[in-house]
Design a protein around this motif. Structure first.
Motif, PDB file in Angstrom:
ATOM      1  N   PHE A   1      -3.155 -35.412 -51.894  1.00  0.00           N
ATOM      2  CA  PHE A   1      -3.915 -34.988 -50.722  1.00  0.00           C
ATOM      3  C   PHE A   1      -4.193 -36.128 -49.746  1.00  0.00           C
ATOM      4  O   PHE A   1      -4.617 -35.875 -48.617  1.00  0.00           O
ATOM      5  N   ASN A   2      -3.945 -37.356 -50.159  1.00  0.00           N
ATOM      6  CA  ASN A   2      -3.997 -38.451 -49.191  1.00  0.00           C
ATOM      7  C   ASN A   2      -2.849 -38.337 -48.186  1.00  0.00           C
ATOM      8  O   ASN A   2      -3.008 -38.636 -47.002  1.00  0.00           O
ATOM      9  N   ASN A   3      -1.674 -37.881 -48.647  1.00  0.00           N
ATOM     10  CA  ASN A   3      -0.480 -37.828 -47.798  1.00  0.00           C
ATOM     11  C   ASN A   3      -0.125 -36.418 -47.341  1.00  0.00           C
ATOM     12  O   ASN A   3       0.848 -36.251 -46.605  1.00  0.00           O
ATOM     13  N   PHE A   4      -0.878 -35.420 -47.767  1.00  0.00           N
ATOM     14  CA  PHE A   4      -0.523 -34.037 -47.463  1.00  0.00           C
ATOM     15  C   PHE A   4      -0.450 -33.789 -45.954  1.00  0.00           C
ATOM     16  O   PHE A   4       0.549 -33.268 -45.436  1.00  0.00           O
ATOM     17  N   GLY A   5      -1.502 -34.148 -45.223  1.00  0.00           N
ATOM     18  CA  GLY A   5      -1.529 -33.897 -43.786  1.00  0.00           C
ATOM     19  C   GLY A   5      -0.442 -34.652 -43.047  1.00  0.00           C
ATOM     20  O   GLY A   5       0.176 -34.139 -42.100  1.00  0.00           O
ATOM     21  N   TYR A   6      -0.186 -35.872 -43.486  1.00  0.00           N
ATOM     22  CA  TYR A   6       0.862 -36.690 -42.884  1.00  0.00           C
ATOM     23  C   TYR A   6       2.217 -35.990 -42.983  1.00  0.00           C
ATOM     24  O   TYR A   6       2.991 -35.949 -42.024  1.00  0.00           O
ATOM     25  N   VAL A   7       2.499 -35.392 -44.159  1.00  0.00           N
ATOM     26  CA  VAL A   7       3.775 -34.705 -44.364  1.00  0.00           C
ATOM     27  C   VAL A   7       3.832 -33.415 -43.557  1.00  0.00           C
ATOM     28  O   VAL A   7       4.892 -33.067 -43.000  1.00  0.00           O
ATOM     29  N   VAL A   8       2.737 -32.691 -43.476  1.00  0.00           N
ATOM     30  CA  VAL A   8       2.713 -31.462 -42.688  1.00  0.00           C
ATOM     31  C   VAL A   8       3.024 -31.773 -41.222  1.00  0.00           C
ATOM     32  O   VAL A   8       3.769 -31.033 -40.553  1.00  0.00           O
ATOM     33  N   VAL A   9       2.500 -32.878 -40.706  1.00  0.00           N
ATOM     34  CA  VAL A   9       2.794 -33.281 -39.333  1.00  0.00           C
ATOM     35  C   VAL A   9       4.283 -33.549 -39.160  1.00  0.00           C
ATOM     36  O   VAL A   9       4.902 -33.109 -38.185  1.00  0.00           O
ATOM     37  N   LEU A  10       4.881 -34.277 -40.094  1.00  0.00           N
ATOM     38  CA  LEU A  10       6.316 -34.555 -40.006  1.00  0.00           C
ATOM     39  C   LEU A  10       7.129 -33.264 -40.045  1.00  0.00           C
ATOM     40  O   LEU A  10       8.106 -33.104 -39.306  1.00  0.00           O
ATOM     41  N   SER A  11       6.720 -32.338 -40.907  1.00  0.00           N
ATOM     42  CA  SER A  11       7.444 -31.068 -41.021  1.00  0.00           C
ATOM     43  C   SER A  11       7.295 -30.226 -39.763  1.00  0.00           C
ATOM     44  O   SER A  11       8.210 -29.482 -39.393  1.00  0.00           O
ATOM     45  N   ALA A  12       6.153 -30.349 -39.110  1.00  0.00           N
ATOM     46  CA  ALA A  12       5.890 -29.550 -37.908  1.00  0.00           C
ATOM     47  C   ALA A  12       6.323 -30.237 -36.630  1.00  0.00           C
ATOM     48  O   ALA A  12       6.177 -29.659 -35.536  1.00  0.00           O
TER      49      ALA A  12
ATOM     50  N   SER B   1      -4.667 -36.483 -31.976  1.00  0.00           N
ATOM     51  CA  SER B   1      -5.084 -35.878 -33.238  1.00  0.00           C
ATOM     52  C   SER B   1      -4.138 -36.246 -34.375  1.00  0.00           C
ATOM     53  O   SER B   1      -4.576 -36.521 -35.496  1.00  0.00           O
ATOM     54  N   ILE B   2      -2.844 -36.262 -34.068  1.00  0.00           N
ATOM     55  CA  ILE B   2      -1.863 -36.666 -35.083  1.00  0.00           C
ATOM     56  C   ILE B   2      -2.087 -38.124 -35.478  1.00  0.00           C
ATOM     57  O   ILE B   2      -1.910 -38.506 -36.642  1.00  0.00           O
ATOM     58  N   THR B   3      -2.513 -38.934 -34.505  1.00  0.00           N
ATOM     59  CA  THR B   3      -2.813 -40.338 -34.797  1.00  0.00           C
ATOM     60  C   THR B   3      -3.945 -40.449 -35.816  1.00  0.00           C
ATOM     61  O   THR B   3      -3.915 -41.301 -36.713  1.00  0.00           O
ATOM     62  N   LEU B   4      -4.942 -39.579 -35.715  1.00  0.00           N
ATOM     63  CA  LEU B   4      -6.049 -39.592 -36.681  1.00  0.00           C
ATOM     64  C   LEU B   4      -5.572 -39.200 -38.078  1.00  0.00           C
ATOM     65  O   LEU B   4      -5.990 -39.795 -39.077  1.00  0.00           O
ATOM     66  N   VAL B   5      -4.688 -38.195 -38.148  1.00  0.00           N
ATOM     67  CA  VAL B   5      -4.145 -37.779 -39.445  1.00  0.00           C
ATOM     68  C   VAL B   5      -3.374 -38.934 -40.079  1.00  0.00           C
ATOM     69  O   VAL B   5      -3.532 -39.242 -41.266  1.00  0.00           O
ATOM     70  N   GLY B   6      -2.528 -39.594 -39.283  1.00  0.00           N
ATOM     71  CA  GLY B   6      -1.756 -40.719 -39.805  1.00  0.00           C
ATOM     72  C   GLY B   6      -2.638 -41.890 -40.209  1.00  0.00           C
ATOM     73  O   GLY B   6      -2.395 -42.546 -41.232  1.00  0.00           O
ATOM     74  N   ALA B   7      -3.676 -42.162 -39.410  1.00  0.00           N
ATOM     75  CA  ALA B   7      -4.599 -43.257 -39.739  1.00  0.00           C
ATOM     76  C   ALA B   7      -5.331 -42.973 -41.047  1.00  0.00           C
ATOM     77  O   ALA B   7      -5.564 -43.879 -41.850  1.00  0.00           O
ATOM     78  N   SER B   8      -5.682 -41.720 -41.275  1.00  0.00           N
ATOM     79  CA  SER B   8      -6.333 -41.344 -42.527  1.00  0.00           C
ATOM     80  C   SER B   8      -5.438 -41.650 -43.721  1.00  0.00           C
ATOM     81  O   SER B   8      -5.879 -42.214 -44.725  1.00  0.00           O
ATOM     82  N   SER B   9      -4.164 -41.293 -43.600  1.00  0.00           N
ATOM     83  CA  SER B   9      -3.229 -41.535 -44.686  1.00  0.00           C
ATOM     84  C   SER B   9      -3.037 -43.026 -44.946  1.00  0.00           C
ATOM     85  O   SER B   9      -3.056 -43.481 -46.098  1.00  0.00           O
ATOM     86  N   SER B  10      -2.871 -43.805 -43.879  1.00  0.00           N
ATOM     87  CA  SER B  10      -2.657 -45.253 -44.032  1.00  0.00           C
ATOM     88  C   SER B  10      -3.891 -45.941 -44.605  1.00  0.00           C
ATOM     89  O   SER B  10      -3.791 -46.782 -45.501  1.00  0.00           O
ATOM     90  N   TRP B  11      -5.052 -45.597 -44.082  1.00  0.00           N
ATOM     91  CA  TRP B  11      -6.312 -46.181 -44.561  1.00  0.00           C
ATOM     92  C   TRP B  11      -6.533 -45.845 -46.039  1.00  0.00           C
ATOM     93  O   TRP B  11      -6.833 -46.711 -46.856  1.00  0.00           O
ATOM     94  N   GLY B  12      -6.391 -44.553 -46.373  1.00  0.00           N
ATOM     95  CA  GLY B  12      -6.604 -44.128 -47.753  1.00  0.00           C
ATOM     96  C   GLY B  12      -5.599 -44.745 -48.708  1.00  0.00           C
ATOM     97  O   GLY B  12      -5.950 -45.119 -49.832  1.00  0.00           O
ATOM     98  N   GLU B  13      -4.344 -44.859 -48.271  1.00  0.00           N
ATOM     99  CA  GLU B  13      -3.321 -45.450 -49.136  1.00  0.00           C
ATOM    100  C   GLU B  13      -3.642 -46.903 -49.450  1.00  0.00           C
ATOM    101  O   GLU B  13      -3.585 -47.334 -50.611  1.00  0.00           O
ATOM    102  N   SER B  14      -3.969 -47.695 -48.430  1.00  0.00           N
ATOM    103  CA  SER B  14      -4.293 -49.102 -48.659  1.00  0.00           C
ATOM    104  C   SER B  14      -5.526 -49.245 -49.544  1.00  0.00           C
ATOM    105  O   SER B  14      -5.577 -50.103 -50.431  1.00  0.00           O
ATOM    106  N   CYS B  15      -6.520 -48.400 -49.321  1.00  0.00           N
ATOM    107  CA  CYS B  15      -7.747 -48.453 -50.122  1.00  0.00           C
ATOM    108  C   CYS B  15      -7.466 -48.147 -51.594  1.00  0.00           C
ATOM    109  O   CYS B  15      -7.862 -48.897 -52.489  1.00  0.00           O
ATOM    110  N   LEU B  16      -6.749 -47.065 -51.850  1.00  0.00           N
ATOM    111  CA  LEU B  16      -6.556 -46.624 -53.233  1.00  0.00           C
ATOM    112  C   LEU B  16      -5.522 -47.462 -53.971  1.00  0.00           C
ATOM    113  O   LEU B  16      -5.613 -47.622 -55.195  1.00  0.00           O
ATOM    114  N   LEU B  17      -4.544 -48.007 -53.257  1.00  0.00           N
ATOM    115  CA  LEU B  17      -3.624 -48.939 -53.914  1.00  0.00           C
ATOM    116  C   LEU B  17      -4.381 -50.186 -54.368  1.00  0.00           C
ATOM    117  O   LEU B  17      -4.108 -50.743 -55.430  1.00  0.00           O
ATOM    118  N   GLY B  18      -5.327 -50.635 -53.561  1.00  0.00           N
ATOM    119  CA  GLY B  18      -6.170 -51.748 -53.975  1.00  0.00           C
ATOM    120  C   GLY B  18      -7.064 -51.370 -55.141  1.00  0.00           C
ATOM    121  O   GLY B  18      -7.293 -52.173 -56.049  1.00  0.00           O
TER     122      GLY B  18
END
Length: 490
Positions: free
Chosen positions: A92-103, A176-193
């Motif tokens: 669910f960290n990357n779900f919205g990011y992928v939906v944007v790419l698909s759309a 709005s798409i920028t916010l979705v992408g920023a959420s994915s990037s921020w969450g990914e860096s946080c959780l990988l750490g």
């Protein structure tokens, strides 16, 4: 002489006393003459102790074995629980990011901006570099829980914004798409750490989750679009995934046994105190310690050589040098796979694809997106089976795939049906190489002995920034190709 004789004469007596003690006999009282009564009590107690000792030892061994089995079961349950939690977080960290790419293709068409599909891709990662850099800075000021909440808020506002963008304009959709992408990037860096405090196997759980996000996101979009739902309705229906994301982190995930390993004071600030704890939490017997990162220090690193801490920009540059190999290869693979899966996939069947009698050709872009994400899911779930240390081999393989796809688009060699099925298969391979690069890069980072434990989270954040560089480069490449050699394909 008499002293020696007495000593010699006393030796057998001492031996008899020792034998009596072993048997729990009356001689024990003379060895513990605190009192006649106390000595007798001790003697009786000693006799009871030694006569029943073997049974007590058996009972203690059984109790210990039972406790060990219960502890092993608890650890096993916690291990699976954490695996599922990180799987959900990755999904669910990357779900919205992928939906944007698909759309992307549908969204661009709804605003009559087909030639700017690369811009939509760029918007999905536009703030990624800033978000990752901000997360590295926030590591010294915000807890992991607070940073996860930030990711969730960005995703929620992004979904709602895309949903209402049709009534506002193309620029609002980009924002709005920028916010979705920023959420994915921020969450990914946080959780990988955050993963540095857990066994390396859970990196595979996170990777599997991000792979599932690709398959699930593209499949959900494809299914809902086929059912007649608009892009706005699909993004409104994506909002509940934010709640699942928060539940997985705050409620379901079991926190590391040592909070100090991930505390703001010790873990995020790079304190030396928790290095051993972090090492124990992160590694298990099946995970080798790698030495890939260059630990060579130049003449300007005298302070580090002497064991003195460095801070700020100097520390960032030192860590950047350590992980250059990882970052460059990861960026190259991401650049190639995003040019292929977005720009080249959109033009894979040419401008007449929408009028084709074949369902697969008409929906080739969405199906190619699904095929790509399916390959990513398989390879990101393969960490326990395939471990790649020489990740530059994956880079070479993906660049070969880029050349093949560019040839296919320019020549139209695989236009129409049934040739489109060859494209589907090739796109799965692109996803396999991309997912394998991602999960092996971050798995290697967690165990690379060339990276000091106190710098590991910063190094992971720096490598994650290379992902954004690769994707932004791919977006620019898509735009250039669409206005030049592929202008006749759309």
């Amino acid at each position: 002489g008499s002293r020696g004789a007495g000593a010699a004469a006393g030796t057998p007596s001492r031996r008899r006393q020792g034998a009596a003690v072993e048997r729990g006999g009356p001689e024990r009282r003379r060895l513990h003459p605190c009192s006649e009564r106390g000595g007798g009590a001790r003697a009786g107690g000693g006799a009871a102790l030694w006569s029943g000792g073997s049974g007590d030892r058996r009972r203690r061994r059984r109790a210990s074995a039972g406790a060990a089995m219960r502890r092993k079961h608890e650890l096993s349950v916690d291990s699976w629980r954490n695996w599922i939690a990180f799987f959900l977080l990755g999904t669910f960290n990357n779900f919205g990011y992928v939906v944007v790419l698909s759309a992307a293709k549908s969204l661009a068409a709804s605003f009559s901006a087909q030639q700017w599909i690369g811009l939509l891709n760029w918007a999905d990662v536009g703030l990624g570099f800033v978000a990752r850099a901000a997360n590295a800075y926030a590591a010294d000021h915000l807890s992991f829980a607070a940073r996860v909440n930030v990711a969730a808020a960005l995703a929620a506002f992004g979904f709602a914004g895309v949903a209402i963008s049709g009534a506002v304009g193309f620029w609002f959709a980009l924002l709005s798409i920028t916010l979705v992408g920023a959420s994915s990037s921020w969450g990914e860096s946080c959780l990988l750490g955050y993963l540095k405090g857990y066994p390396t196997s859970l990196t595979g759980a996170w990777g599997s989750g991000t792979g599932m996000a690709g398959v699930g996101g593209s499949a959900v979009y494809l299914a809902l679009a086929a059912a007649g739902l608009t892009d706005a309705q699909i993004f409104w229906l994506s909002l509940p995934t934010v709640a699942i994301y928060l539940f997985a982190f705050h409620v379901y995930l079991q926190k590391p046994e040592s909070a100090r390993a991930l505390s703001l004071q010790d873990g995020a600030r790079g304190s030396d105190e928790d290095d051993d704890t972090t090492h124990l939490l992160r590694n298990d017997d099946s995970t080798p310690r790698l030495i890939i990162a260059s630990a060579q220090l130049d003449d300007g690193d005298d302070e580090v050589r002497k064991g003195q801490p460095d801070h700020g920009f100097k520390r960032v540059m030192r860590c950047a040098r350590l992980v250059t190999y990882y970052g460059v290869n990861l960026a190259a693979v991401y650049w190639a796979e995003y040019v292929i899966s977005v720009g080249l996939a959109a033009d894979a069947q040419g401008k007449e694809s929408g009028a084709s009698s074949s369902l697969y050709v008409r929906n080739s872009y969405a199906i190619l997106a699904f095929c790509y994400q399916f390959g990513v899911l398989i390879s990101r779930s393969s960490l326990s089976v395939v471990r790649v240390v020489r990740i530059h081999l994956l880079t070479f393989a993906q660049l070969i795939m880029f050349g093949a796809w560019l040839f296919i688009d320019v020549t139209g060699a695989l236009d129409g049906s049934p040739a489109v099925w060859v494209q589907f298969g090739l796109m799965v391979v692109v996803g396999l190489f991309g997912g394998c690069m991602y999960v092996n890069t971050f798995a290697n980072l967690t165990v690379d002995a060339g990276i000091p434990d106190k710098d590991r989270e910063l190094c992971i954040n720096l490598v994650a920034m290379w992902i954004t560089l690769g994707i932004v480069g791919a977006s620019l490449t898509d735009i250039v190709l669409d206005f030049t050699i592929l202008s006749g394909r759309h």
